[in-house]
Design a protein around this motif. Structure first.
Motif, short mmCIF file in Angstrom:
data_model
loop_
_atom_site.label_atom_id
_atom_site.label_comp_id
_atom_site.label_asym_id
_atom_site.label_seq_id
_atom_site.Cartn_x
_atom_site.Cartn_y
_atom_site.Cartn_z
N LEU A 204 -80.17 -10.63 66.52
CA LEU A 204 -78.80 -10.23 66.83
C LEU A 204 -78.77 -8.96 67.68
CD1 LEU A 204 -76.98 -10.99 63.47
CD2 LEU A 204 -76.47 -12.00 65.69
N GLU A 205 -79.65 -8.02 67.38
CA GLU A 205 -79.71 -6.79 68.18
C GLU A 205 -80.12 -7.10 69.62
OE1 GLU A 205 -82.00 -2.44 68.11
OE2 GLU A 205 -82.03 -3.73 66.34
N HIS A 206 -81.00 -8.09 69.77
CA HIS A 206 -81.41 -8.50 71.12
C HIS A 206 -80.25 -9.13 71.88
CE1 HIS A 206 -83.52 -10.34 74.42
NE2 HIS A 206 -83.18 -11.56 74.01
N MET A 207 -79.49 -10.00 71.21
CA MET A 207 -78.38 -10.70 71.87
C MET A 207 -77.22 -9.77 72.18
SD MET A 207 -78.16 -14.46 70.06
CE MET A 207 -78.21 -13.88 68.38
N LEU A 208 -76.89 -8.89 71.24
CA LEU A 208 -75.70 -8.06 71.36
C LEU A 208 -75.96 -6.73 72.06
CD1 LEU A 208 -74.23 -8.59 67.77
CD2 LEU A 208 -73.46 -9.69 69.89
N GLY A 209 -77.18 -6.24 71.99
CA GLY A 209 -77.45 -4.89 72.46
C GLY A 209 -77.25 -3.90 71.32
N ARG A 210 -77.77 -2.70 71.46
CA ARG A 210 -77.75 -1.73 70.36
C ARG A 210 -76.34 -1.34 69.94
NH1 ARG A 210 -82.55 2.40 72.46
NH2 ARG A 210 -84.27 0.90 72.26
N PHE A 211 -75.49 -1.03 70.91
CA PHE A 211 -74.17 -0.53 70.56
C PHE A 211 -73.36 -1.58 69.81
CE2 PHE A 211 -69.63 0.03 71.59
CZ PHE A 211 -69.42 1.26 70.99
N ARG A 212 -73.31 -2.80 70.34
CA ARG A 212 -72.53 -3.84 69.68
C ARG A 212 -73.13 -4.22 68.33
NH1 ARG A 212 -70.43 -8.19 74.27
NH2 ARG A 212 -69.16 -6.71 75.45
N PHE A 213 -74.45 -4.15 68.22
CA PHE A 213 -75.07 -4.45 66.93
C PHE A 213 -74.69 -3.39 65.89
CE2 PHE A 213 -78.66 -4.15 63.93
CZ PHE A 213 -78.61 -5.43 63.41
N ILE A 214 -74.67 -2.13 66.30
CA ILE A 214 -74.24 -1.07 65.38
C ILE A 214 -72.80 -1.29 64.95
CG2 ILE A 214 -73.74 1.40 65.19
CD1 ILE A 214 -76.12 1.91 67.03
N VAL A 215 -71.93 -1.63 65.93
CA VAL A 215 -70.53 -1.91 65.61
C VAL A 215 -70.44 -3.06 64.61
CG1 VAL A 215 -68.35 -2.76 66.55
CG2 VAL A 215 -69.64 -1.00 67.78
N LEU A 216 -71.20 -4.12 64.86
CA LEU A 216 -71.18 -5.27 63.96
C LEU A 216 -71.62 -4.89 62.55
CD1 LEU A 216 -71.08 -8.34 63.36
CD2 LEU A 216 -73.44 -8.47 64.20
N TYR A 217 -72.71 -4.16 62.43
CA TYR A 217 -73.23 -3.82 61.10
C TYR A 217 -72.29 -2.88 60.35
CZ TYR A 217 -76.58 -2.81 57.43
OH TYR A 217 -77.19 -2.70 56.21
N VAL A 218 -71.85 -1.82 61.03
CA VAL A 218 -71.02 -0.82 60.36
C VAL A 218 -69.66 -1.42 59.96
CG1 VAL A 218 -69.79 1.36 60.66
CG2 VAL A 218 -72.15 1.13 61.45
N LEU A 219 -69.03 -2.16 60.86
CA LEU A 219 -67.73 -2.73 60.53
C LEU A 219 -67.84 -3.83 59.48
CD1 LEU A 219 -65.78 -2.86 63.93
CD2 LEU A 219 -65.78 -1.12 62.14
N SER A 220 -68.94 -4.56 59.46
CA SER A 220 -69.15 -5.55 58.39
C SER A 220 -69.29 -4.85 57.04
CB SER A 220 -70.39 -6.39 58.68
OG SER A 220 -70.22 -7.17 59.84
N ALA A 221 -70.04 -3.74 57.03
CA ALA A 221 -70.17 -2.96 55.80
C ALA A 221 -68.82 -2.44 55.34
CB ALA A 221 -71.15 -1.81 56.02
N LEU A 222 -68.04 -1.90 56.27
CA LEU A 222 -66.72 -1.40 55.93
C LEU A 222 -65.79 -2.53 55.49
CD1 LEU A 222 -66.17 1.23 58.77
CD2 LEU A 222 -66.64 1.68 56.35
N GLY A 223 -65.92 -3.69 56.15
CA GLY A 223 -65.10 -4.83 55.76
C GLY A 223 -65.36 -5.26 54.33
N GLY A 224 -66.64 -5.25 53.94
CA GLY A 224 -66.96 -5.58 52.56
C GLY A 224 -66.39 -4.57 51.58
#
Length: 247
Positions: A135-155
């Motif tokens: 996923l980090e490869h497909m999205l790039g670092r910034f978008r992957f960080i956004v995905l991980y952090v917002l998923s954590a916050l969403g939970g």
């Protein structure tokens, strides 16, 4: 009169001239270019002007494609060690407790990096190790960080809204389920095999309700946010691709 010293180092004799600016440079300042040598300033300008290679989802392609994943894993391990060797107050200050979320909002994020049981952290980090790099490869670092952090916050927000006010929740499961949701949406859009993802989601859903003290709220919130973000990333990528084709 021709300069015989380096323009950056007046005490050193110049060996050649920069192919771009024609200023004299010493051997220390010589950077090999496509044609001849360039001074450090011209060489750096040329590097910045080269378009960055982007992935299919708009991320910047880099040599090390897993640095964010491994950093997140390391943070989880460091917090795990701190919880076990430090004061008991550390754990109490990090876990997500709905009734305390409004006055202590940091819990929404810190709880996603906190584990107590070895099996809990192992299972979460194993899935992060499996899902993070692609996923980090497909999205790039910034978008992957956004995905991980917002998923954590969403939970955590789902726990805040749906769980019992005094219950304590911790672990990276919500963020990991966000990665699962994102991979499901991306794989489905690309026509990939999603059988194992569906099975994993189904098993996780059953275990979330069958095993006591498992936060189905955190799992659900992280999964929904991750899937939604992946859909947004896909739409943005498709929009940019259509604009390039039109141009």
């Amino acid at each position: 009169m021709t300069d015989t010293v380096c323009y950056r180092h007046p005490d050193r004799p110049a060996g050649v001239r920069c192919q771009r600016c024609d200023r004299p440079i010493c051997p220390s300042c010589m950077n090999s270019a496509a044609v001849g040598f360039q001074c450090p300033s011209c060489f750096n300008e040329g590097v910045r002007s080269v378009p960055r290679t982007r992935t299919s989802l708009g991320g910047i392609q880099r040599a090390n494609q897993s640095v964010v994943t491994y950093t997140i894993m390391a943070l989880n391990v460091l917090v795990f060690i701190a919880v076990h060797v430090g004061s008991p107050q550390i754990l109490q200050d990090l876990v997500m407790v709905p009734v305390l979320a409004e006055s202590e909002p940091w819990r929404l994020l810190t709880s996603a990096f906190t584990h107590v049981q070895i099996f809990h952290i192992f299972s979460n980090l194993f899935m992060l190790w499996q899902l993070g790099p692609p996923l980090e490869h497909m999205l790039g670092r910034f978008r992957f960080i956004v995905l991980y952090v917002l998923s954590a916050l969403g939970g955590s927000v789902a726990v805040w809204l749906l769980a019992a006010p005094g219950s304590a929740t911790l672990g990276a499961s919500g963020a990991v389920l966000g990665l699962v949701g994102a991979l499901l949406v991306i794989s489905r859009a690309r026509g990939g095999d999603i059988t194992w993802i569906i099975m994993y989601v189904a098993v996780t859903a059953v275990l979330s309700f069958a095993i006591p003290n498992v936060s189905w709220e955190g799992h659900l919130g992280g999964f929904v946010v991750g899937a939604a973000l992946a859909w947004i990333f896909l739409q943005l990528s498709n929009h940019k691709r259509r604009n390039k084709q039109a141009a």
